[in-house]
Design an enzyme around this catalytic site. Structure first.
Site: not given
Ligand SMILES: Cc1cc2nc3c(=O)[nH]c(=O)nc-3n(C[C@H](O)[C@H](O)[C@H](O)COP(=O)(O)OP(=O)(O)OC[C@H]3O[C@@H](n4cnc5c(N)ncnc54)[C@H](O)[C@@H]3O)c2cc1C
Length: 380
Positions: A337, A361-363
């Site tokens: 709480g 590093e990949g969502t």
């Molecule tokens: C704090 C932070 C540090 C980072 N550091 C680095 C770094 O050092 N180097 C670097 O290169 N990047 C870095 N990133 C970037 C990070 O790796 C990307 O933000 C992440 O891979 C998602 O890519 P995007 O932002 O283009 O989102 P998108 O790819 O556009 O995705 C948006 C949403 O759609 C979903 N989605 C996308 N494609 C699919 C699919 N095929 N199936 C289901 N769902 C999907 C995703 O899961 C997400 O929820 C960093 C991000 C953050 C927030």
């Protein structure tokens, strides 16, 4: 799986925990408030060898292996996720350079990180229009005479403002490769034409540095390619397999810290410690933490033994540990709480820090796709 740490692994874990307790945890809340980059702490960690835990001693590493690396990230990350994630990316960059770099690239750039001359190194893959779909990148490198010209924008780059080396992914256009295959380049951040954007203000991990990098016709030597032309996508995916073990280890640290914080509150609050619902919930969350820890150690052990591919296990560890860290931190706030949202405890920071691990590093969604593709191939 049961894993007894070897004396050497235990030594790394203990030294990381001691350093974290003395130098990292005491200033974590302040760093969260000020967004201050942890330069001093990173330098000290580099002096201890922790920027290259799984890197050869020839380049300033500890050669202590992947499990030891995982424990070090967990200990430091528990104290402050901002320091943990920076350390994790630095280790990843050093490992990639050691695995794929030329002697010149290794000798020039790895010590910049392992000796703490710079805050670290950056992994420059994401762009404003391509994150999950890395192959959709627009950054290009054109070969001209005896050099490359790199042009494009990289976004969300960890440690970008403090790095001693950039690993940059681009589509490389060369007379022998006119289709522009994805290629990795080793770039000195001091090269003219590179500009660093303002630090992003994030919901969590405030002390880690996240910036946009602009490459405006940046001229780099012909021998800047990492590995070979056209091997960049494979190098990125291999690096991320290892990087995901680092992020998963960090998430375990965040979750463990949250349970420790909650336990301190519960143990000193009779109304909570005598409440069966509260106590039972702690048991449930601790069980989840242990499951995450086992998955992380499993992936780390596979990587360390070099006997098997570990892509699926690294992705499973990453998605499970990061989602678990979010669940644990949020449920503890719900359980406690008002005490859970006070800045006096670090729980509210841990909720925010945990959420961020689910993106880079990949969502989580992408990890599930990676796991499923690998599984479906096996079952075909
Ligand atoms: C704090 C932070 C540090 C980072 N550091 C680095 C770094 O050092 N180097 C670097 O290169 N990047 C870095 N990133 C970037 C990070 O790796 C990307 O933000 C992440 O891979 C998602 O890519 P995007 O932002 O283009 O989102 P998108 O790819 O556009 O995705 C948006 C949403 O759609 C979903 N989605 C996308 N494609 C699919 C699919 N095929 N199936 C289901 N769902 C999907 C995703 O899961 C997400 O929820 C960093 C991000 C953050 C927030």
């Amino acid at each position: 799986m049961h894993l007894d740490l070897t004396p050497a692994q235990l030594d790394i874990k203990t030294r990381a925990a001691q350093f974290a307790a003395e130098h990292v945890r005491p200033v974590a809340a302040q760093r969260d408030n000020t967004d201050l980059f942890p330069s001093d702490e990173l330098k000290q960690l580099a002096d201890m060898g922790f920027m290259g835990v799984n890197v050869s001693s020839q380049f300033g590493g500890l050669e202590a292996g992947v499990v030891a690396y995982s424990t070090a990230i967990t200990e430091v990350g528990a104290a402050d996720a901002s320091v943990g994630v920076t350390m994790s990316v630095n280790n990843m960059v050093c490992e990639v350079l050691e695995q794929f770099g030329t002697e010149h690239q290794k000798k020039t750039f790895i010590p910049r990180i392992t000796q703490g001359e710079y805050g670290g190194g950056s992994f420059c893959l994401s762009e404003p229009g391509s994150g999950s779909d890395a192959a959709g990148m627009l950054t290009r490198a054109d070969f001209q005479d005896d050099h490359w010209i790199i042009h494009g924008t990289k976004s969300w780059i960890t440690t970008g403002a403090h790095a001693g080396v950039f690993l940059v992914w681009a589509k490389a256009f060369h007379p022998d490769h006119e289709d522009g295959p994805i290629t990795a380049f080793v770039v000195d951040p001091a090269t003219p034409g590179i500009s660093v954007g303002k630090a992003e203000e994030k919901m969590g991990q405030h002390g880690s540095n996240t910036v946009t990098l602009n490459f405006d016709h940046v001229k780099v030597p012909a021998d800047s390619v990492l590995g070979h032309i056209g091997k960049g996508f494979r190098i990125a995916m291999m690096a991320l397999d290892g990087g995901r073990i680092g992020v998963a280890s960090l998430a375990v640290g965040i979750a463990r810290e949250a349970i420790q914080q909650a336990a301190t509150i519960i143990n000193t609050t009779p109304a909570l410690s005598q409440d069966a619902t509260v106590v039972s919930k702690i048991g449930e969350l601790y069980q989840e933490l242990q499951a995450a820890q086992q998955m992380v150690f499993h992936a780390a052990t596979l990587k360390e033994k070099k006997v098997a591919r570990f892509t699926r296990e690294a992705s499973m560890a990453k998605v499970f540990a990061t989602e678990t860290a979010s669940t644990i931190t949020e449920e503890l706030v719900a359980l406690l709480g008002p005490m859970g949202v006070l800045k006096d405890t670090s729980l509210e920071r841990l909720v925010r820090d945990a959420r961020v691990t689910r993106i880079y590093e990949g969502t989580s969604e992408i990890q599930r796709v990676v796991i499923a593709r690998d599984l479906l191939k096996e079952l075909a």
